[in-house]
Write a protein that holds these residues in place. Structure first.
Motif, PDB file in Angstrom:
ATOM      1  N   PHE A   1      -2.035  -4.863 -13.611  1.00  0.00           N
ATOM      2  CA  PHE A   1      -1.740  -3.620 -12.916  1.00  0.00           C
ATOM      3  C   PHE A   1      -2.511  -3.590 -11.610  1.00  0.00           C
ATOM      4  N   ILE A   2      -1.893  -3.011 -10.614  1.00  0.00           N
ATOM      5  CA  ILE A   2      -2.522  -2.887  -9.303  1.00  0.00           C
ATOM      6  C   ILE A   2      -2.566  -1.415  -8.935  1.00  0.00           C
ATOM      7  N   GLU A   3      -3.685  -1.023  -8.336  1.00  0.00           N
ATOM      8  CA  GLU A   3      -3.871   0.368  -7.930  1.00  0.00           C
ATOM      9  C   GLU A   3      -4.549   0.388  -6.567  1.00  0.00           C
ATOM     10  N   ILE A   4      -4.146   1.320  -5.733  1.00  0.00           N
ATOM     11  CA  ILE A   4      -4.737   1.447  -4.405  1.00  0.00           C
ATOM     12  C   ILE A   4      -6.135   2.059  -4.529  1.00  0.00           C
ATOM     13  N   THR A   5      -7.049   1.619  -3.684  1.00  0.00           N
ATOM     14  CA  THR A   5      -8.398   2.180  -3.656  1.00  0.00           C
ATOM     15  C   THR A   5      -8.466   3.270  -2.587  1.00  0.00           C
ATOM     16  N   ALA A   6      -9.597   3.951  -2.528  1.00  0.00           N
ATOM     17  CA  ALA A   6      -9.798   4.978  -1.495  1.00  0.00           C
ATOM     18  C   ALA A   6      -9.703   4.368  -0.095  1.00  0.00           C
ATOM     19  N   ASP A   7     -10.222   3.157   0.087  1.00  0.00           N
ATOM     20  CA  ASP A   7     -10.131   2.493   1.397  1.00  0.00           C
ATOM     21  C   ASP A   7      -8.684   2.157   1.744  1.00  0.00           C
TER      22      ASP A   7
ATOM     23  N   LEU B   1       0.835  -1.214   0.000  1.00  0.00           N
ATOM     24  CA  LEU B   1       0.000   0.000   0.000  1.00  0.00           C
ATOM     25  C   LEU B   1       0.864   1.256   0.000  1.00  0.00           C
ATOM     26  N   ARG B   2       1.951   1.241   0.753  1.00  0.00           N
ATOM     27  CA  ARG B   2       2.859   2.400   0.793  1.00  0.00           C
ATOM     28  C   ARG B   2       3.467   2.677  -0.577  1.00  0.00           C
TER      29      ARG B   2
ATOM     30  N   LEU C   1      -5.420  -8.212  -0.625  1.00  0.00           N
ATOM     31  CA  LEU C   1      -5.754  -6.788  -0.594  1.00  0.00           C
ATOM     32  C   LEU C   1      -6.943  -6.482  -1.498  1.00  0.00           C
ATOM     33  N   ARG C   2      -7.016  -7.157  -2.632  1.00  0.00           N
ATOM     34  CA  ARG C   2      -8.157  -6.977  -3.531  1.00  0.00           C
ATOM     35  C   ARG C   2      -9.443  -7.453  -2.865  1.00  0.00           C
ATOM     36  N   ASP C   3      -9.376  -8.613  -2.207  1.00  0.00           N
ATOM     37  CA  ASP C   3     -10.555  -9.150  -1.525  1.00  0.00           C
ATOM     38  C   ASP C   3     -11.013  -8.239  -0.390  1.00  0.00           C
ATOM     39  N   LYS C   4     -10.072  -7.516   0.215  1.00  0.00           N
ATOM     40  CA  LYS C   4     -10.403  -6.568   1.289  1.00  0.00           C
ATOM     41  C   LYS C   4     -10.863  -5.215   0.737  1.00  0.00           C
ATOM     42  N   GLY C   5     -10.793  -5.058  -0.577  1.00  0.00           N
ATOM     43  CA  GLY C   5     -11.208  -3.805  -1.194  1.00  0.00           C
ATOM     44  C   GLY C   5     -10.179  -2.694  -1.079  1.00  0.00           C
TER      45      GLY C   5
ATOM     46  N   THR D   1       0.878   4.087  -2.843  1.00  0.00           N
ATOM     47  CA  THR D   1       0.610   5.486  -2.489  1.00  0.00           C
ATOM     48  C   THR D   1       1.692   6.392  -3.068  1.00  0.00           C
ATOM     49  N   GLU D   2       2.929   5.951  -2.980  1.00  0.00           N
ATOM     50  CA  GLU D   2       4.044   6.778  -3.441  1.00  0.00           C
ATOM     51  C   GLU D   2       4.144   6.842  -4.967  1.00  0.00           C
ATOM     52  N   PHE D   3       3.946   5.716  -5.636  1.00  0.00           N
ATOM     53  CA  PHE D   3       4.210   5.644  -7.073  1.00  0.00           C
ATOM     54  C   PHE D   3       2.964   5.526  -7.940  1.00  0.00           C
ATOM     55  N   GLY D   4       1.809   5.218  -7.346  1.00  0.00           N
ATOM     56  CA  GLY D   4       0.591   5.062  -8.134  1.00  0.00           C
ATOM     57  C   GLY D   4       0.480   3.690  -8.772  1.00  0.00           C
TER      58      GLY D   4
END
Length: 145
Positions: free
Chosen positions: A95-101, A44-45, A76-80, A48-51
């Protein structure tokens, strides 16, 4: 006892393991109420830093083996907390991207994480803290390639 080996009190591998525990203990405490692991926090870090990024790059930047990242990303995907999408041109590439949660977990703990870092800097001094990071980078085979 052989004279070729240093005392275990001056063994770099043992010292690094002990130091890792000293560094990770307050981070584990910080994460104890989040339901995420140290490795998930790292992912997640980095996001957050690189998108948004491909899984190979994310594994490298998170210091994870690719199979571990695959499992962690699925959790992490299953946790949203992240989304996974396939590349339109190369369907094998994801590709993986962080969600608002996921971002909220980082944002909510950023002040505490900053305090942890400040504690390390206070214990070592700002110059030694930066020097330690520089010295450790010299031992990182990925940084030298």
């Amino acid at each position: 006892m052989t004279k070729q080996l240093p005392s275990t009190a001056r063994s770099l591998p043992i010292a690094l393991i002990r130091a890792r525990e000293g560094v990770m203990s307050p981070i584990r405490d910080m994460l104890s109420t989040t339901g995420i692991t140290e490795q998930q926090w790292r992912v997640l870090r980095v996001l957050t830093e690189f998108g948004r990024m491909d899984t190979k790059t994310l594994a490298d930047r998170s210091s994870l083996l690719f199979p571990s990242l695959t499992r962690i990303a699925a959790t992490l995907r299953d946790k949203g907390l992240v989304t996974q999408t396939r590349d339109d041109k190369d369907r094998r590439r994801q590709f993986i991207e962080i969600t608002a949660d996921g971002q909220r977990i980082i944002d909510d703990r950023s002040p505490q994480a900053a305090q942890i870092v400040a504690g390390f800097k206070e214990a070592l001094g700002e110059d030694d803290y930066e020097r330690l990071l520089d010295l450790l980078a010299r031992l990182d085979p990925g940084a030298n390639s």
